[in-house]
Design an enzyme around this catalytic site. Structure first.
Site, PDB file in Angstrom:
ATOM      1  N   TYR A 140     -11.520  -8.839   0.583  1.00 16.98           N
ATOM      2  CA  TYR A 140     -10.234  -8.840  -0.120  1.00 16.98           C
ATOM      3  C   TYR A 140     -10.026 -10.215  -0.736  1.00 16.98           C
ATOM      4  O   TYR A 140      -9.136 -10.943  -0.337  1.00 16.98           O
ATOM      5  CB  TYR A 140      -9.089  -8.520   0.858  1.00 16.98           C
ATOM      6  CG  TYR A 140      -9.031  -7.064   1.227  1.00 16.98           C
ATOM      7  CD1 TYR A 140      -8.414  -6.155   0.381  1.00 16.98           C
ATOM      8  CD2 TYR A 140      -9.606  -6.603   2.397  1.00 16.98           C
ATOM      9  CE1 TYR A 140      -8.368  -4.814   0.697  1.00 16.98           C
ATOM     10  CE2 TYR A 140      -9.566  -5.259   2.724  1.00 16.98           C
ATOM     11  CZ  TYR A 140      -8.938  -4.366   1.877  1.00 16.98           C
ATOM     12  OH  TYR A 140      -8.908  -3.045   2.188  1.00 16.98           O
TER      13      TYR A 140
ATOM     14  N   LYS B 280      -6.121   2.077  -3.437  1.00 19.01           N
ATOM     15  CA  LYS B 280      -5.086   2.760  -2.653  1.00 19.01           C
ATOM     16  C   LYS B 280      -4.714   4.084  -3.309  1.00 19.01           C
ATOM     17  O   LYS B 280      -4.708   4.190  -4.536  1.00 19.01           O
ATOM     18  CB  LYS B 280      -3.849   1.870  -2.543  1.00 19.01           C
ATOM     19  CG  LYS B 280      -4.117   0.526  -1.873  1.00 19.01           C
ATOM     20  CD  LYS B 280      -4.485   0.692  -0.428  1.00 19.01           C
ATOM     21  CE  LYS B 280      -4.871  -0.620   0.235  1.00 19.01           C
ATOM     22  NZ  LYS B 280      -5.399  -0.432   1.593  1.00 19.01           N
TER      23      LYS B 280
ATOM     24  N   HIS C 233     -13.095  -3.001   9.717  1.00 21.55           N
ATOM     25  CA  HIS C 233     -11.939  -3.481   8.957  1.00 21.55           C
ATOM     26  C   HIS C 233     -11.877  -5.006   9.026  1.00 21.55           C
ATOM     27  O   HIS C 233     -12.279  -5.609  10.013  1.00 21.55           O
ATOM     28  CB  HIS C 233     -10.676  -2.873   9.586  1.00 21.55           C
ATOM     29  CG  HIS C 233      -9.399  -3.349   8.991  1.00 21.55           C
ATOM     30  ND1 HIS C 233      -8.563  -4.233   9.635  1.00 21.55           N
ATOM     31  CD2 HIS C 233      -8.800  -3.061   7.808  1.00 21.55           C
ATOM     32  CE1 HIS C 233      -7.499  -4.451   8.876  1.00 21.55           C
ATOM     33  NE2 HIS C 233      -7.619  -3.764   7.769  1.00 21.55           N
TER      34      HIS C 233
ATOM     35  N   LYS D 147      -2.474  -3.125  33.230  1.00 22.69           N
ATOM     36  CA  LYS D 147      -2.457  -1.696  33.522  1.00 22.69           C
ATOM     37  C   LYS D 147      -3.299  -0.937  32.490  1.00 22.69           C
ATOM     38  O   LYS D 147      -3.188  -1.221  31.291  1.00 22.69           O
ATOM     39  CB  LYS D 147      -1.000  -1.223  33.458  1.00 22.69           C
ATOM     40  CG  LYS D 147      -0.755   0.186  33.933  1.00 22.69           C
ATOM     41  CD  LYS D 147       0.745   0.487  33.855  1.00 22.69           C
ATOM     42  CE  LYS D 147       1.006   1.899  34.356  1.00 22.69           C
ATOM     43  NZ  LYS D 147       2.427   2.248  34.246  1.00 22.69           N
TER      44      LYS D 147
ATOM     45  N   ASP E 260      -8.079   4.871  -0.224  1.00 23.04           N
ATOM     46  CA  ASP E 260      -7.462   4.567   1.069  1.00 23.04           C
ATOM     47  C   ASP E 260      -6.008   5.021   1.055  1.00 23.04           C
ATOM     48  O   ASP E 260      -5.214   4.524   0.251  1.00 23.04           O
ATOM     49  CB  ASP E 260      -7.546   3.048   1.310  1.00 23.04           C
ATOM     50  CG  ASP E 260      -7.019   2.635   2.668  1.00 23.04           C
ATOM     51  OD1 ASP E 260      -6.647   3.527   3.464  1.00 23.04           O
ATOM     52  OD2 ASP E 260      -6.996   1.417   2.943  1.00 23.04           O
ATOM     53  N   ALA E 261      -5.666   5.980   1.929  1.00 19.76           N
ATOM     54  CA  ALA E 261      -4.293   6.484   1.991  1.00 19.76           C
ATOM     55  C   ALA E 261      -3.477   5.784   3.081  1.00 19.76           C
ATOM     56  O   ALA E 261      -2.300   6.098   3.275  1.00 19.76           O
ATOM     57  CB  ALA E 261      -4.298   7.990   2.228  1.00 19.76           C
ATOM     58  N   ASN E 262      -4.089   4.857   3.816  1.00 16.34           N
ATOM     59  CA  ASN E 262      -3.374   4.069   4.822  1.00 16.34           C
ATOM     60  C   ASN E 262      -2.570   4.910   5.816  1.00 16.34           C
ATOM     61  O   ASN E 262      -1.484   4.519   6.243  1.00 16.34           O
ATOM     62  CB  ASN E 262      -2.459   3.035   4.153  1.00 16.34           C
ATOM     63  CG  ASN E 262      -3.258   1.901   3.529  1.00 16.34           C
ATOM     64  OD1 ASN E 262      -3.568   1.941   2.333  1.00 16.34           O
ATOM     65  ND2 ASN E 262      -3.639   0.924   4.326  1.00 16.34           N
TER      66      ASN E 262
ATOM     67  N   GLU F 224     -16.080  -5.341   4.307  1.00 16.06           N
ATOM     68  CA  GLU F 224     -15.157  -5.268   3.185  1.00 16.06           C
ATOM     69  C   GLU F 224     -14.758  -6.675   2.765  1.00 16.06           C
ATOM     70  O   GLU F 224     -14.938  -7.631   3.511  1.00 16.06           O
ATOM     71  CB  GLU F 224     -13.932  -4.430   3.543  1.00 16.06           C
ATOM     72  CG  GLU F 224     -13.060  -4.998   4.628  1.00 16.06           C
ATOM     73  CD  GLU F 224     -11.794  -4.155   4.876  1.00 16.06           C
ATOM     74  OE1 GLU F 224     -11.475  -3.279   4.056  1.00 16.06           O
ATOM     75  OE2 GLU F 224     -11.121  -4.395   5.886  1.00 16.06           O
TER      76      GLU F 224
ATOM     77  N   GLU G 261      -9.512   1.916  11.906  1.00 16.29           N
ATOM     78  CA  GLU G 261      -9.005   0.538  11.941  1.00 16.29           C
ATOM     79  C   GLU G 261      -7.699   0.437  12.717  1.00 16.29           C
ATOM     80  O   GLU G 261      -7.295  -0.665  13.075  1.00 16.29           O
ATOM     81  CB  GLU G 261      -8.810  -0.003  10.519  1.00 16.29           C
ATOM     82  CG  GLU G 261      -7.647   0.648   9.782  1.00 16.29           C
ATOM     83  CD  GLU G 261      -7.450   0.110   8.368  1.00 16.29           C
ATOM     84  OE1 GLU G 261      -8.274   0.429   7.503  1.00 16.29           O
ATOM     85  OE2 GLU G 261      -6.485  -0.634   8.152  1.00 16.29           O
TER      86      GLU G 261
ATOM     87  N   ASN H 107       0.863  -1.185   0.000  1.00 17.38           N
ATOM     88  CA  ASN H 107       0.000   0.000   0.000  1.00 17.38           C
ATOM     89  C   ASN H 107       0.898   1.234   0.000  1.00 17.38           C
ATOM     90  O   ASN H 107       2.075   1.153  -0.326  1.00 17.38           O
ATOM     91  CB  ASN H 107      -0.994  -0.041   1.179  1.00 17.38           C
ATOM     92  CG  ASN H 107      -0.301  -0.036   2.540  1.00 17.38           C
ATOM     93  OD1 ASN H 107       0.758   0.548   2.712  1.00 17.38           O
ATOM     94  ND2 ASN H 107      -0.911  -0.701   3.510  1.00 17.38           N
TER      95      ASN H 107
HETATM   96 MG    MG Z   1      -7.700   0.717   5.416  1.00 17.96          MG
END
Ligand code: MG
Length: 392
Positions: free
Chosen positions: A342, A183, A321, A100, A212-214, A340, A264, A19
């Site tokens: 894939y 992407k 996601h 914690k 999607d720019a991740n 989604e 995500e 990506n």
């Molecule tokens: Mg994504």
């Protein structure tokens, strides 16, 4: 009744994709099996899960402390009030002993993966699909037979140009999808805008295209893309910035009129609450993409959802996601916006049941008990093989 064994193993995803930010050549996932002494159809019930996509295997935390806590607990302390099934909320609390507050990602993925495997066992003990169990517990009790599903793709690859991108999109449309995410950010902006125009030619409308720019942009590039993408009115612009960079995200959200999608890479209820409080996101416009197995699991997701609904967000604005069967069950059970897909991208971990059909962007649900991994043959064979002791 009791949990007899919990096993984890790390498996490589064997993906060659890239990506805008990184490649997946080293990516692994943890596969978990929760074995019980409950017998259904002549066999002990075993719940399975894996830690979704994009976070590395996390077996050390499981083996060092999470699994021992569950195995040391009095068996009856992990059961529901009727004593006829396991109680995932109690098992979550058991795993969270002596943890914690804060610092979520170190444990949210291993905790969530085990928790989702417990839910698979719970639904198999009830002999119902997990989505039906979740719909009774957290939804309306009603489950649609088909779920909106978009397809992710448009990855960068050596030698992949405009023509290959258009071929990829045509193939997905032929498979029954109507909405595609590609992407951006892995190429100079002029090239990315050419890719966008080419994708729109095939898809036929901007409501069918997301990008999607991740989370790979610095402030300057995020502003540049937000300005350039604004005129397209896309389905959404995903992760324009680091999701925890709330001030910059709020600036981008204010200058970008169409939907923004993110979440995500935030792993706790508190982080998501901060996102919707300080990140400039708007309930009627934007999209949240929480990955449930990576975020402490299903019980904690129900708490996040309660927080969001109290702040005016609707379940329809949540597209979790993870293009896999766990996410599909969660979307169907909670009545979320969609999921989604894939297909073929992350080896055996991608996609849904082998007999699942996509028509006009809607995915059919199977009625197999539990999450339904048994219907995804290559993945189920792997799960059985790597954990032979509990699946005899
Ligand atoms: Mg994504």
């Amino acid at each position: 009744m009791r949990i007899t064994d919990i096993r984890e193993i790390a498996v490589p995803l064997q993906s060659t994709l890239r990506n805008a930010v990184f490649d997946f050549s080293e990516m692994t996932t943890s596969v978990v099996a929760v074995a019980t002494d409950v017998v259904r159809d002549g066999k002990p019930v075993v719940g399975f899960a894996f830690n979704s996509t994009g976070r590395y295997a996390c077996g050390a935390q499981m083996r060092d402390r999470l699994i021992p806590r569950i195995m040391k607990a009095a068996p009856e302390s992990l059961l529901n009030a009727a004593g006829d099934n396991f109680d995932p909320e109690k098992i979550l609390a058991c795993m969270m002993q002596r943890e914690k507050p804060g610092g979520h990602t170190e444990r949210s993925v291993p905790v969530g993966t085990i928790e989702v495997a417990v839910w698979d066992a719970v639904a198999k003990i009830e002999q119902r699909p997990l989505y039906a169990v979740l719909a009774d517990r957290f939804g309306t009790g009603q489950v649609p037979t088909r779920i909106p599903c978009y397809v992710g793709g448009g990855w960068y690859a050596p030698g992949k140009g405009i023509a290959q991108l258009q071929d990829e999109i045509r193939q997905r449309l032929d498979e029954g999808y109507t909405t595609m995410k590609i992407k951006v950010g892995g190429a100079p902006i002029a090239e990315d805008l050419d890719r966008l125009d080419a994708a729109l030619q095939v898809l036929g409308g901007s409501e069918h295209l997301a990008v999607d720019a991740n989370a790979g942009f610095d402030a300057e590039r995020a502003r540049l893309y937000a300005k350039a993408l604004a005129r397209y009115n896309l389905r959404w612009f995903e992760e324009p910035t680091d999701p925890a960079g709330f001030a910059l995200l709020a600036e981008i959200a204010a200058m970008y009129p169409a939907p923004i999608a993110t979440g995500e890479n935030l792993f706790s209820t508190q982080d998501i609450e901060n996102l919707v409080t300080f990140g400039g996101l708007r309930p009627k416009r934007d999209i949240l993409q929480i990955d449930v197995p990576q975020s402490y699991g299903i019980v904690q997701f129900s708490r996040t959802l309660r927080m969001l609904e109290g702040r005016g967000w609707s379940r329809q604005s949540i597209f979790p996601h993870g293009g896999n069967l766990m996410t599909l069950a969660i979307v169907a059970g909670f009545g979320l916006g969609g999921c989604e897909a894939y297909p073929g991208v992350f080896g055996v971990f991608a996609g849904f049941a082998d007999d699942a059909k996509v028509e006009k962007g809607l995915l059919t649900l199977s009625d197999r008990p539990g999450i339904g991994f048994e219907g995804q043959n290559a993945l189920y064979e792997l799960m059985r093989k790597i954990i032979p002791a509990v699946t005899r």
